[in-house]
Motif scaffolding. Sequence first.
Motif, PDB file in Angstrom:
ATOM      1  N   GLY A  48       0.788  -1.227   0.000  1.00  0.00           N
ATOM      2  CA  GLY A  48       0.000   0.000   0.000  1.00  0.00           C
ATOM      3  C   GLY A  48       0.815   1.270   0.000  1.00  0.00           C
ATOM      4  N   THR A  49       2.081   1.163   0.296  1.00  0.00           N
ATOM      5  CA  THR A  49       2.948   2.341   0.297  1.00  0.00           C
ATOM      6  C   THR A  49       3.583   2.518  -1.070  1.00  0.00           C
ATOM      7  OG1 THR A  49       4.863   1.097   1.076  1.00  0.00           O
ATOM      8  CG2 THR A  49       3.425   2.063   2.741  1.00  0.00           C
ATOM      9  N   SER A  50       4.255   3.662  -1.255  1.00  0.00           N
ATOM     10  CA  SER A  50       4.919   3.957  -2.526  1.00  0.00           C
ATOM     11  C   SER A  50       6.433   3.950  -2.349  1.00  0.00           C
ATOM     12  CB  SER A  50       4.470   5.323  -3.061  1.00  0.00           C
ATOM     13  OG  SER A  50       3.093   5.305  -3.360  1.00  0.00           O
TER      14      SER A  50
ATOM     15  N   LYS B 119       0.458   3.342 -12.081  1.00  0.00           N
ATOM     16  CA  LYS B 119       1.061   2.607 -10.990  1.00  0.00           C
ATOM     17  C   LYS B 119       2.588   2.813 -10.978  1.00  0.00           C
ATOM     18  CE  LYS B 119       1.324  -1.834  -8.778  1.00  0.00           C
ATOM     19  NZ  LYS B 119       0.852  -1.220  -7.536  1.00  0.00           N
TER      20      LYS B 119
ATOM     21  N   THR C 134       3.684   3.041  -7.090  1.00  0.00           N
ATOM     22  CA  THR C 134       2.646   3.559  -6.206  1.00  0.00           C
ATOM     23  C   THR C 134       1.760   2.433  -5.680  1.00  0.00           C
ATOM     24  OG1 THR C 134       1.102   3.948  -8.008  1.00  0.00           O
ATOM     25  CG2 THR C 134       2.615   5.739  -7.462  1.00  0.00           C
ATOM     26  N   SER C 135       1.329   2.585  -4.451  1.00  0.00           N
ATOM     27  CA  SER C 135       0.453   1.600  -3.821  1.00  0.00           C
ATOM     28  C   SER C 135       0.957   0.188  -4.113  1.00  0.00           C
ATOM     29  CB  SER C 135      -0.979   1.769  -4.330  1.00  0.00           C
ATOM     30  OG  SER C 135      -1.868   0.917  -3.631  1.00  0.00           O
TER      31      SER C 135
ATOM     32  N   HIS D 234       2.129  -3.601  -4.093  1.00  0.00           N
ATOM     33  CA  HIS D 234       1.566  -4.855  -3.609  1.00  0.00           C
ATOM     34  C   HIS D 234       2.610  -5.945  -3.747  1.00  0.00           C
ATOM     35  CE1 HIS D 234      -2.517  -3.391  -2.984  1.00  0.00           C
ATOM     36  NE2 HIS D 234      -2.386  -2.699  -4.093  1.00  0.00           N
TER      37      HIS D 234
END
Lengths: 113, 111
Positions: free
Chosen positions: A16-18, A66, A82-83, A85
């Motif tokens: 969830g972080t970048s 992304k 980004t975000s 997973h």
Amino acid sequence: GAVVSQHPSWVICKSGTSVKIECRSLDFQATTMFWYRQFPKQSLMLMATSNEGSKATYEQGVEKDKFLINHASLTLSTLTVTSAHPEDSSFYICSAFGGAEAFFGQGTRLTVV
Amino acid sequence: LAKTTQPISMDSYEGQEVNITCSHNNIATNDYITWYQQFPSQGPRFIIQGYKTKVTNEVASLFIPADRKSSTLSLPRVSLSDTAVYYCLVGSNFGNEKLTFGTGTRLTIIP
């Protein structure tokens, strides 16, 4: 000879972080840089072409929202995942042409937990 | 960009000469042939580049026949440190051309 440097060499981040990866051409200017992704025991897959002063060109199937690419100067391109997973965990490599030869960074190992 | 075909893997004993062949049937007139070496968790490293006939440097030789539809990377007297993946790429030598990597050849040197 020409050198391309990536930073960081490895990074672990929470889902969830970048994460931002930097690619620098140390002794030459690069109007164009390339970003690759490599999964274990597989070949390098081109993700996008980073163009100084303009938008990056993404390969088919790569989500541009992304994987944000910024090529703000002739010696620096950044890739922001980004975000992130777990499926984004991979080895990311950048390259740039110094003259007629392509030089590659040492790569960045991204692990998303 | 011309597509390349290489053996997936090769094994060789230390001290022997290793030849890795790459096929590139659709090579264009202005294309060069470049070989890269990649160790685990590192970026590819340039080995050698050529256009035709034979090129030799301090680490390898590159043989290219007259029709240029294939090329052979020759590594003399390999050592354990030559264990790596070797990629053959074909493209014009004008810079800023996106490079497409094939499968590469995983070379394993046996003591």
